[in-house]
Each structure stands twice: as structure tokens, then as C-alpha cells.
Enzyme design. Structure first.
Site, PDB file in Angstrom:
ATOM      1  N   HIS A 116       0.545 -23.581 -24.872  1.00  0.00           N
ATOM      2  CA  HIS A 116      -0.389 -22.977 -23.908  1.00  0.00           C
ATOM      3  C   HIS A 116       0.121 -21.671 -23.305  1.00  0.00           C
ATOM      4  CE1 HIS A 116      -2.110 -27.308 -23.390  1.00  0.00           C
ATOM      5  NE2 HIS A 116      -2.543 -26.714 -24.476  1.00  0.00           N
ATOM      6  N   ASN A 148       3.575 -27.050 -21.435  1.00  0.00           N
ATOM      7  CA  ASN A 148       3.943 -26.385 -20.189  1.00  0.00           C
ATOM      8  C   ASN A 148       4.162 -24.888 -20.401  1.00  0.00           C
ATOM      9  OD1 ASN A 148       3.902 -28.940 -19.066  1.00  0.00           O
ATOM     10  ND2 ASN A 148       6.098 -29.259 -19.367  1.00  0.00           N
ATOM     11  N   ASN A 182       2.252 -43.340 -15.864  1.00  0.00           N
ATOM     12  CA  ASN A 182       0.824 -43.623 -15.702  1.00  0.00           C
ATOM     13  C   ASN A 182       0.077 -43.875 -17.008  1.00  0.00           C
ATOM     14  OD1 ASN A 182       1.109 -42.970 -12.868  1.00  0.00           O
ATOM     15  ND2 ASN A 182       1.183 -40.829 -13.496  1.00  0.00           N
ATOM     16  N   GLY A 228       5.502 -37.162 -20.410  1.00  0.00           N
ATOM     17  CA  GLY A 228       4.894 -36.444 -19.292  1.00  0.00           C
ATOM     18  C   GLY A 228       3.557 -35.804 -19.593  1.00  0.00           C
ATOM     19  N   THR A 229       2.820 -36.339 -20.556  1.00  0.00           N
ATOM     20  CA  THR A 229       1.503 -35.777 -20.842  1.00  0.00           C
ATOM     21  C   THR A 229       0.473 -36.890 -20.903  1.00  0.00           C
ATOM     22  OG1 THR A 229       0.120 -34.638 -22.475  1.00  0.00           O
ATOM     23  CG2 THR A 229       2.089 -35.731 -23.309  1.00  0.00           C
TER      24      THR A 229
END
Length: 229
Positions: A105, A88, A197, A170-171
Site C-alpha cells: 500500500h 503497512n 481478534n 496483525g491483519t
């Protein structure tokens, strides 16, 4: 001696705070094609549009707050040597109180000259054409765009290799080279995954929590504290 907890975090942890992500079904980021706003070619074609895009992201970041997942990770520093490797570009981990964060990043609230990936400076407001560094070089967002090298990758690998506990949160594990960190985890390291997910292929099912980042962190914190006790 505290156990080393290494965390690889992605967009899912910040989404709970209201930070918009680009991995929507339409492949657009705030109605922009990714290649137009997150590539060197896009910046070369229309630099002011790219600067405006990140100015809007920076403004939005100032309107959101860390959530419980960020806060619990910061609190775990009391009992663990926590190092966070994040994909993030926001500063929510830091604002929650985490003291050791590596941004793979880049960072929205920093800028750098167009001719270097070093000489990074803090930047809070808008960034526009004509904003120069002390050498007279145009500044750009300190963001690692698609096709660019990831300067912090070697540091992230070195941190991962020392992990006693490794958490993926969360990735989607779709973006490389960040996803490749999984190959540097020590064999005797405990691995946990938190993502509503994610199809787990990294660890035993009992260590995979298909829930939101905040819900998962509450559960993981309880498990880690019991193991300590």
C-alpha cells in the site's frame, strides 16, 4: 538451504508501537473520513488537506519505534529466508532490521509525481503543494489509495507461491487484493496466524495464536526454532 518464511503483516503489528490505524469502530482515521484522505477523489477535492494529513502521519512515524514483533521477524533472517509483504505504510520492519520488505500500500517516507505510480523518491519531511519532482510535476504521497491499482501485487503473489512457511500477523484479512494472497500459498506450506481478534479460517487451530503481535512472535519463534533443531 534456508526455508522460506513469507509474512503478510498488517496494522496490528504496528499498533503495538503506537502507530494509529483507521479501522476503529467509527470508521474514521484521525477524525477524517477515509474517502477524504485516502482516495484520488479526496486528493482532487482538497489536495492540501490530504498532504497535511500524511505530513502528520509521517511526523508521528518518526516518534515511534519498532516493537518486539518487528525485531523477532528481523532476527529470524539468521535461520530463515524471510520475506515480508506488508499492508503497512510505515518503515518499522526496515528499522527493525528486516532486509526484504514489499509494501503493498505504499510508503509514508516516499513521494511520487501525481501522474505516475513509478518515479518514486525518498521523502522525509513535510510534502506541500508546490513541491515538484525534477520534471516539474507536483508530488503526492506514495500511498496506494482506495480505488487505485496495487503495483506490487504480482511481486507479492510470486513470493507467496514459494513459501515453505506463511505467517499472517496483525491483519483482519478484510482488504483486497492483499487478503487474496491466501489463495496462492502452496499446498504443503505451513500456515500460522497471529491476531488477538481474528476468527481463524486459514489453518489448524494449533497454528492460530489469539494474542498480540509481540506475544505471538515470541511463541512462533520458539516453535520454528524447535522445528529447525
Amino acid at each position: 538451504m534456508k526455508k522460506k518464511l513469507v509474512v503478510l503483516s498488517g496494522a496490528g503489528i504496528s499498533a503495538e508501537s503506537g502507530v494509529k490505524t483507521f479501522r476503529d469502530s467509527d470508521g474514521l482515521w484521525e477524525n477524517h473520513r477515509i474517502e477524504d484522505v485516502a482516495s484520488p477523489e479526496g486528493f482532487a477535492r482538497n489536495p492540501q488537506m490530504v498532504l497535511d494529513f500524511y505530513n502528520a502521519r509521517r511526523k508521528q512515524l518518526n516518534e515511534v519505534l519498532p516493537n518486539d514483533a518487528h525485531k523477532i521477524l528481523a532476527e529470524l533472517e539468521k535461520d530463515f529466508d524471510v520475506e515480508i509483504i506488508t499492508q503497512n505504510v510505515d518503515d518499522l520492519h526496515e528499522r527493525a532490521g528486516s532486509s526484504k520488505v514489499v509494501h503493498l500500500h505504499g510508503e509514508l517516507k516516499k513521494a511520487r509525481p501525481v501522474n505516475s505510480d513509478s518515479k518514486v523518491i525518498p521523502w522525509e519531511g513535510d510534502l506541500n503543494l508546490g513541491d515538484l519532482n525534477f520534471e516539474g510535476i507536483q508530488l503526492r504521497p506514495h500511498i496506494v489509495w482506495f480505488g487505485e491499482m496495487v503495483p506490487e501485487m504480482n511481486k507479492a503473489i510470486a513470493i507467496t507461491e514459494k513459501a515453505d512457511i506463511f505467517l499472517v500477523i496483525g491483519t483482519s484479512m478484510q482488504v483486497y487484493p492483499a487478503a487474496g494472497l491466501i489463495h496462492y500459498i502452496p499446498e504443503d506450506c505451513e500456515v500460522f496466524v497471529i491476531d488477538p481478534n481474528l476468527e481463524n479460517s486459514y489453518t489448524k487451530d494449533s497454528h492460530c495464536f489469539k494474542m498480540t503481535a509481540s506475544e505471538g512472535m515470541k511463541k512462533l519463534s520458539e516453535i520454528l526454532q524447535k522445528e529447525r533443531g
